[in-house]
Every structure is written in structure tokens, then in C-alpha cells.
Design a protein around this motif. Structure first.
Motif, PDB file in Angstrom:
ATOM      1  N   SER A   1       0.817  -1.209   0.000  1.00 55.94           N
ATOM      2  CA  SER A   1       0.000   0.000   0.000  1.00 55.94           C
ATOM      3  C   SER A   1       0.855   1.265   0.000  1.00 55.94           C
ATOM      4  O   SER A   1       0.526   2.238  -0.672  1.00 55.94           O
ATOM      5  CB  SER A   1      -0.963  -0.002   1.179  1.00 55.94           C
ATOM      6  OG  SER A   1      -0.249  -0.079   2.403  1.00 55.94           O
ATOM      7  N   THR A   2       1.969   1.258   0.741  1.00 58.20           N
ATOM      8  CA  THR A   2       2.823   2.444   0.764  1.00 58.20           C
ATOM      9  C   THR A   2       3.463   2.657  -0.605  1.00 58.20           C
ATOM     10  O   THR A   2       3.421   3.761  -1.139  1.00 58.20           O
ATOM     11  CB  THR A   2       3.908   2.320   1.856  1.00 58.20           C
ATOM     12  OG1 THR A   2       3.266   2.221   3.131  1.00 58.20           O
ATOM     13  CG2 THR A   2       4.832   3.532   1.846  1.00 58.20           C
TER      14      THR A   2
ATOM     15  N   ASN B   1       2.466   1.609  -3.500  1.00 60.69           N
ATOM     16  CA  ASN B   1       1.407   1.955  -4.444  1.00 60.69           C
ATOM     17  C   ASN B   1       1.014   3.426  -4.300  1.00 60.69           C
ATOM     18  O   ASN B   1       0.865   4.145  -5.295  1.00 60.69           O
ATOM     19  CB  ASN B   1       0.203   1.043  -4.221  1.00 60.69           C
ATOM     20  CG  ASN B   1      -0.803   1.113  -5.345  1.00 60.69           C
ATOM     21  OD1 ASN B   1      -0.459   1.456  -6.468  1.00 60.69           O
ATOM     22  ND2 ASN B   1      -2.037   0.793  -5.036  1.00 60.69           N
ATOM     23  N   LYS B   2       0.862   3.865  -3.065  1.00 59.29           N
ATOM     24  CA  LYS B   2       0.478   5.258  -2.820  1.00 59.29           C
ATOM     25  C   LYS B   2       1.591   6.210  -3.262  1.00 59.29           C
ATOM     26  O   LYS B   2       1.319   7.263  -3.835  1.00 59.29           O
ATOM     27  CB  LYS B   2       0.143   5.446  -1.339  1.00 59.29           C
ATOM     28  CG  LYS B   2      -0.548   6.744  -1.017  1.00 59.29           C
ATOM     29  CD  LYS B   2      -1.036   6.752   0.431  1.00 59.29           C
ATOM     30  CE  LYS B   2      -1.682   8.059   0.780  1.00 59.29           C
ATOM     31  NZ  LYS B   2      -2.110   8.102   2.196  1.00 59.29           N
TER      32      LYS B   2
END
Length: 136
Positions: A119-120, A122-123
């Protein structure tokens, strides 16, 4: 070449460190490396300020950050690459992107799982105007 190398102490982030080390000779001059870890803020709960002071929280962030950076520092030092370590607090992806822009990094290098993009990571990819190198 200025590389913002984002690590969290995980095996995946150390893969990114190893990638930078393995490819440091691709550049005319040794890259300028900023080694960054970002700690999520401690939740603000009513009454916590009476039990835990600001200095204690800052010391906690520093100790946790040093732990997250420790192995990456060792690898970079053994490879003879100079780096500037940073420990920041906030939403990891947002802080990484903001710091990359402020420090005028040419690329953000971040490790990710071989099965999926975390998630990190990707963000960071979605927020950043700076190129992002994902290392599996």
C-alpha cells in the motif's frame, strides 16, 4: 543523481538498498543517497499527555527510526556509499513524496513484495511527480 531510498527495516526494503548498491556504478559519479524512514504518528488519545511527555515520544520515534535504518546503514557503509539518514513522522507515502520533492530527489527507490505492490509503494507511485523505482 540524488536517490531517496525509503526503508522500513523489512527484507523488501533491504532489497531496494542492495539494488542501489549493485547499480551505483551506473552513474558517472557516486549517487547522493538520502536514506529515509517514516514512522506513523502515535495516536493522540485524551489524557496521554499527562502520562507520556513530548520528549519521550520524540525519543521513541528516534529509537524506532534508528532500528529501521540500522541494517540499511550497515549495507551502505560496507559498500562505501555515503548517505544522509533521516527519520520523519507522518503518513509514510505522503511524507516520502513530500520529502522527495523538497529535497529535489531525482528518483525514489522503494522495495516491495514479489507478489504484490504494498500500500505504501502503491500510494507513493500514485502521488509522486518524482520517478519511482520499485524493487521486487
Amino acid at each position: 543523481m540524488k536517490i531517496l531510498l525509503a526503508v522500513d527495516g523489512s527484507a523488501h526494503s533491504l532489497d531496494a538498498v542492495k539494488c542501489v548498491i549493485d547499480h551505483a556504478d551506473w552513474y558517472r559519479a557516486k549517487p547522493e543517497i538520502e536514506l529515509l524512514t517514516v514512522h506513523l504518528p502515535v495516536p493522540r488519545l485524551p489524557g496521554v499527555g499527562k502520562l507520556v511527555g513530548k520528549a519521550q515520544i520524540e525519543r521513541y520515534y528516534q529509537e524506532e527510526g534508528e532500528q529501521a535504518l540500522a541494517e540499511a546503514k550497515k549495507l551502505l557503509e560496507r559498500a562505501g556509499l555515503r548517505f544522509e539518514p533521516r527519520i520523519l513522522v507522518g503518513d509514510p507515502a505522503e511524507v516520502i513524496v513530500k520529502h522527495a520533492k523538497q529535497s529535489r530527489a531525482d528518483v525514489i527507490c522503494i522495495g516491495t513484495s514479489t507478489k504484490w505492490i504494498g500500500s505504501t509503494a502503491n500510494k507513493v507511485m500514485n502521488l509522486s511527480e518524482v520517478p519511482v523505482l520499485l524493487v521486487k
